[in-house]
Structure formats: structure tokens, C-alpha cells
Design a protein around this motif. Structure first.
Motif, PDB file in Angstrom:
ATOM      1  N   GLN A  29       1.057   4.063  -2.940  1.00  9.58           N
ATOM      2  CA  GLN A  29       0.872   5.465  -2.586  1.00  9.58           C
ATOM      3  C   GLN A  29       2.059   6.305  -3.077  1.00  9.58           C
ATOM      4  O   GLN A  29       1.887   7.401  -3.602  1.00  9.58           O
ATOM      5  N   PHE A  89      -4.130   7.831  -3.351  1.00 12.20           N
ATOM      6  CA  PHE A  89      -5.302   7.209  -3.949  1.00 12.20           C
ATOM      7  C   PHE A  89      -6.236   8.321  -4.417  1.00 12.20           C
ATOM      8  O   PHE A  89      -6.380   9.347  -3.760  1.00 12.20           O
ATOM      9  N   ALA A 138       0.830  -1.206   0.000  1.00 14.24           N
ATOM     10  CA  ALA A 138       0.000   0.000   0.000  1.00 14.24           C
ATOM     11  C   ALA A 138       0.865   1.256   0.000  1.00 14.24           C
ATOM     12  O   ALA A 138       0.559   2.233  -0.696  1.00 14.24           O
ATOM     13  N   THR A 197      -7.299  -2.015  -0.810  1.00 11.14           N
ATOM     14  CA  THR A 197      -6.994  -2.697   0.446  1.00 11.14           C
ATOM     15  C   THR A 197      -7.775  -4.001   0.588  1.00 11.14           C
ATOM     16  O   THR A 197      -7.253  -4.966   1.151  1.00 11.14           O
ATOM     17  N   ARG A 198      -8.989  -4.056   0.071  1.00 10.20           N
ATOM     18  CA  ARG A 198      -9.760  -5.311   0.136  1.00 10.20           C
ATOM     19  C   ARG A 198      -9.094  -6.398  -0.692  1.00 10.20           C
ATOM     20  O   ARG A 198      -8.994  -7.547  -0.268  1.00 10.20           O
ATOM     21  N   SER A 236      -9.501   8.252  -4.761  1.00  4.89           N
ATOM     22  CA  SER A 236     -10.757   8.357  -4.010  1.00  4.89           C
ATOM     23  C   SER A 236     -10.739   7.362  -2.854  1.00  4.89           C
ATOM     24  O   SER A 236      -9.941   6.429  -2.831  1.00  4.89           O
ATOM     25  N   TYR A 237     -11.644   7.567  -1.958  1.00  5.53           N
ATOM     26  CA  TYR A 237     -11.794   6.640  -0.838  1.00  5.53           C
ATOM     27  C   TYR A 237     -12.230   5.273  -1.358  1.00  5.53           C
ATOM     28  O   TYR A 237     -11.763   4.246  -0.871  1.00  5.53           O
ATOM     29  N   THR A 238     -13.082   5.255  -2.360  1.00  5.18           N
ATOM     30  CA  THR A 238     -13.567   4.001  -2.942  1.00  5.18           C
ATOM     31  C   THR A 238     -12.405   3.206  -3.548  1.00  5.18           C
ATOM     32  O   THR A 238     -12.311   1.987  -3.371  1.00  5.18           O
ATOM     33  N   ALA A 298      -9.185   3.431  -2.747  1.00  3.82           N
ATOM     34  CA  ALA A 298      -8.332   2.970  -1.653  1.00  3.82           C
ATOM     35  C   ALA A 298      -8.954   1.770  -0.958  1.00  3.82           C
ATOM     36  O   ALA A 298      -8.261   0.801  -0.625  1.00  3.82           O
ATOM     37  N   ASN A 299     -10.255   1.820  -0.771  1.00  9.07           N
ATOM     38  CA  ASN A 299     -10.964   0.716  -0.126  1.00  9.07           C
ATOM     39  C   ASN A 299     -10.886  -0.550  -0.983  1.00  9.07           C
ATOM     40  O   ASN A 299     -10.629  -1.640  -0.468  1.00  9.07           O
ATOM     41  N   ALA A 300     -11.080  -0.409  -2.295  1.00  9.44           N
ATOM     42  CA  ALA A 300     -11.003  -1.562  -3.198  1.00  9.44           C
ATOM     43  C   ALA A 300      -9.588  -2.153  -3.184  1.00  9.44           C
ATOM     44  O   ALA A 300      -9.416  -3.380  -3.133  1.00  9.44           O
ATOM     45  N   ARG A 328      -5.840  -7.441   1.035  1.00 10.17           N
ATOM     46  CA  ARG A 328      -6.146  -8.232   2.232  1.00 10.17           C
ATOM     47  C   ARG A 328      -6.498  -9.668   1.850  1.00 10.17           C
ATOM     48  O   ARG A 328      -6.053 -10.623   2.477  1.00 10.17           O
TER      49      ARG A 328
END
Length: 118
Positions: A68, A74, A64, A84-85, A76-78, A80-82, A88
Motif C-alpha cells: 500500500q 490498491f 500489505a 490478500t488471498r 480496485s477492490y478485486t 486488493a482481494n486477489a 494468506r
């Protein structure tokens, strides 16, 4: 190799250690610790199942931070969330010893593989 470190360190600091009560330096403490735990420190060289370091959390965060650094941030938050998912999921698959590509392909089928199950 450690003997060379001890020899070099003591020759530079022979006057300092000729006194009775002198606090040991960080360098000397490290040399002593490496000497005392030589087999454990070098175990990864003989048993290839042992990782070079044991910091799983650092390895999980490293990708990550590289992402970065390369792209700046990133968008957008979306996004970044995608990211990290997905990371993970891949990390869990690897830790469970499953085939990463098979698990990722299974996500797009009717029966996705859950890596948390044994």
C-alpha cells in the motif's frame, strides 16, 4: 549490558531514589523485567527455531502495508482481494512448514496442495 543500564539510570536518579516511597519509572521497570527474564528474552539467539518476535499477525499485515505504501493504494477492490488471498495462502504454507514454491506451482495443476491439511 543491563548492569550498565542500571548504573547509568541510578547515577542520574540517585537523589530521587534516596527518598523512601518513590514510584519506579518506566525505564527502571523495563530494566528490572529484562533482568528477571533474561533467558527468555534472549532465547532466539540460542535456538534458531524461535523467531525474533512472536507477533504473527503483525508479520502477516506488514506486506500489505508495504504494498500500500509503495503503490499508494490498491487500484480496485478485486486487486486488493486477489493480493490478500495470495498472501494468506503463502502465509499459511509457511506456517505449516511446507515448500512455498511447490505449493504455489501446485495451484496451477490438477491437484493443488491444501496447506491447511496435515
Amino acid at each position: 549490558m543491563l548492569k550498565a543500564g542500571f548504573d547509568e539510570y541510578y547515577t542520574k536518579n540517585v537523589e530521587l531514589y534516596s527518598k523512601k516511597k518513590v514510584k519506579k519509572s518506566v525505564n527502571l521497570n523495563l530494566l528490572n523485567r529484562l533482568n528477571g527474564y533474561k533467558d527468555q528474552v534472549l532465547a532466539f539467539m540460542y535456538d534458531f527455531d524461535i523467531p525474533f518476535d512472536n507477533n504473527l499477525a503483525e508479520r502477516d499485515l506488514r506486506m500489505a502495508k508495504v504494498k500500500q505504501k509503495v503503490s499508494g493504494t490498491f487500484r480496485s477492490y478485486t486487486g486488493a482481494n486477489a493480493f490478500t488471498r495470495i498472501r494468506r495462502y503463502v502465509s499459511t504454507v509457511r506456517k505449516r512448514g511446507k515448500n512455498t514454491l511447490d505449493c504455489i506451482e501446485s495451484v496451477f495443476t490438477a491437484n493443488p496442495i491444501d496447506p491447511t491439511l496435515a
